[in-house]
Design a protein around this motif. Sequence first.
Motif, short mmCIF file in Angstrom:
data_model
loop_
_atom_site.label_atom_id
_atom_site.label_comp_id
_atom_site.label_asym_id
_atom_site.label_seq_id
_atom_site.Cartn_x
_atom_site.Cartn_y
_atom_site.Cartn_z
N LEU A 10 0.83 -1.21 0.00
CA LEU A 10 0.00 0.00 0.00
C LEU A 10 0.87 1.26 0.00
O LEU A 10 0.53 2.25 -0.66
CB LEU A 10 -0.94 0.00 1.21
N VAL A 11 1.96 1.22 0.74
CA VAL A 11 2.86 2.38 0.78
C VAL A 11 3.46 2.62 -0.62
O VAL A 11 3.62 3.77 -1.04
CB VAL A 11 3.97 2.16 1.83
N VAL A 21 -3.13 2.71 6.84
CA VAL A 21 -2.68 1.46 6.22
C VAL A 21 -3.35 0.28 6.94
O VAL A 21 -3.86 -0.65 6.30
CB VAL A 21 -1.14 1.34 6.26
N ASN A 22 -3.33 0.31 8.28
CA ASN A 22 -3.96 -0.77 9.05
C ASN A 22 -5.46 -0.83 8.81
O ASN A 22 -6.05 -1.91 8.73
CB ASN A 22 -3.69 -0.58 10.55
N THR A 23 -6.08 0.34 8.68
CA THR A 23 -7.52 0.39 8.40
C THR A 23 -7.82 -0.28 7.07
O THR A 23 -8.74 -1.11 6.96
CB THR A 23 -8.02 1.85 8.38
N ALA A 24 -7.04 0.06 6.04
CA ALA A 24 -7.24 -0.51 4.71
C ALA A 24 -7.01 -2.02 4.70
O ALA A 24 -7.81 -2.79 4.14
CB ALA A 24 -6.33 0.17 3.70
N LYS A 62 -14.28 4.67 4.83
CA LYS A 62 -13.47 5.06 5.99
C LYS A 62 -12.04 5.39 5.59
O LYS A 62 -11.40 6.29 6.16
CB LYS A 62 -13.49 3.94 7.03
N VAL A 63 -11.51 4.65 4.59
CA VAL A 63 -10.15 4.91 4.13
C VAL A 63 -10.07 6.29 3.47
O VAL A 63 -9.16 7.08 3.75
CB VAL A 63 -9.69 3.81 3.14
N SER A 269 -12.58 -5.18 17.23
CA SER A 269 -11.28 -4.97 16.59
C SER A 269 -11.15 -3.53 16.10
O SER A 269 -10.11 -2.88 16.30
CB SER A 269 -11.11 -5.95 15.43
N LEU A 270 -12.20 -3.01 15.46
CA LEU A 270 -12.16 -1.62 14.98
C LEU A 270 -12.03 -0.65 16.15
O LEU A 270 -11.29 0.34 16.08
CB LEU A 270 -13.42 -1.31 14.18
N ALA A 271 -12.77 -0.91 17.23
CA ALA A 271 -12.71 -0.03 18.39
C ALA A 271 -11.30 -0.01 18.99
O ALA A 271 -10.78 1.04 19.36
CB ALA A 271 -13.72 -0.48 19.45
N ALA A 272 -10.68 -1.18 19.05
CA ALA A 272 -9.33 -1.27 19.61
C ALA A 272 -8.32 -0.48 18.77
O ALA A 272 -7.39 0.13 19.30
CB ALA A 272 -8.90 -2.72 19.72
N GLN A 273 -8.51 -0.48 17.44
CA GLN A 273 -7.61 0.28 16.55
C GLN A 273 -7.79 1.78 16.73
O GLN A 273 -6.82 2.54 16.72
CB GLN A 273 -7.89 -0.10 15.10
N GLN A 274 -9.03 2.20 16.87
CA GLN A 274 -9.33 3.63 16.90
C GLN A 274 -9.27 4.24 18.29
O GLN A 274 -9.18 5.46 18.43
CB GLN A 274 -10.73 3.87 16.31
#
Length: 463
Positions: A10-11, A21-24, A62-63, A269-274
């Motif tokens: 992705l980079v 990047v982690n979101t995608a 979201k991305v 999982s999304l909550a933990a990332q954000q």
Amino acid sequence: MGSKLSGKDLVKIGFPQNNIVNTALGLITRYRKRENKETILLELAELIEAPQRFMAHKIWGKVSEGLVKPVEVRMQELHSHCAPFSIFGENEIDEQAKRQLYDALRLPISRQGALMPDAHTGYGLPIGGVLATENAVIPYGVGVDIGCRMSLSIFDLPGSYFKGREFQLKNILKENTKFGLNDTHRDKHDHVVFSRTEFQEIPLLKSLLGKAYRQFGTSGSGNHFVELGIVELQTVREEWGINPGQYLGILSHSGSRGLGANIAKHYTSLAAQQCPLPRHVQHLAWLDLASQEGQEYWMAMNLAGEYAQACHADIHRRLAKALGGNPMVTIENHHNFAWKELVNGEECIVHRKGATPAGKGVLGVIPGSMTAPGFIVEGTGNPLSLQSASHGAGRVMSRSACKNNLTKSAMLKDLEAHGVELIGGALDESPRAYKDIHRVMQLQQELVTVLGMFSPKIVRMDK
């Protein structure tokens, strides 16, 4: 080039080296993992070139939002003080469960909390914990089994109907109920819940529709059950149109099955990332209700709750048909859910993880154990408990402790002594694993009024 996309891939096409990047990658894993790698990279290259075009995209929204308006993700700090709280039956509750509540009350979003007398240690919010938050929802504050609930049908058959029919009723219960991961009904029945637009609008739910349909009308494992028993009504409500007395009843306990479990896993999982939190409270990560993920979770949670209710209705419908009786009254309630409610005059999100709604006049069912009665209750609307009550007797012995300290033969003797037949059921559901339900009810007299009791006679659980 390997078949699995990495952050480096992705980079290389222009992604900034930050959390986007982690979101995608997370979205690719959940929604596009079976697609060709090159196809996804071409699509993401278009997104990088013109992210505004993808703002309304169901997967990449979201991305694109993160590329257009980057949001800094930083560690959330706990307050040094707790939000106001009340504990009912404090001497009956283990210290770790209390500490879990105290930690939850230090979240910057927390406004008020309570602990019910059946409370015990859980993940994140303790079982029996109630927490009001401001404009945020905690997936683990709801629990993995979203919409886990009780449903009691009171039939137009007397309590004496059991006499001489025990063998017949046991077979009816065994043949018309399904439990566990893979045991499903051959004759599937459609339901309006499957036509809900969320199943098409939210990619995760679309992928779970088949599983939800297959498991419809079934019950989970663990402490989930379907029971035939005797309802003893001491007080009746006028709208029921029946008299006090004894009736045959069906009581079921289960939730939203694989649908809810996958929703919980995904959004936790999304909550933990954000929302990074200190390690000891990481299960309390939340989603802002103003965010896309927060809105998605809220819709998915409510859909899971409706699905759970529909499952119970199907279970009771099948049994009613086999019994040849008609339910006159059905009393039901969630006890793993979140609601928008007024707390001290302000709208909050009230999480009840193993707690029964007990607003003034609100009906509910609080079960005991296989050898102890459940209670039909009416809430008093006590603001100190956030209008909540216990969801059962509560465990006094962990599942592993049951296996190490109890025997199946002793459990069967207990059941026999109380005149209860068991189909399936594991040792960790022994009645000795639970608190005294009569003591629990005594400790919450200011939270609920008892209208009647349900005494189990034939219990069906997973093997």
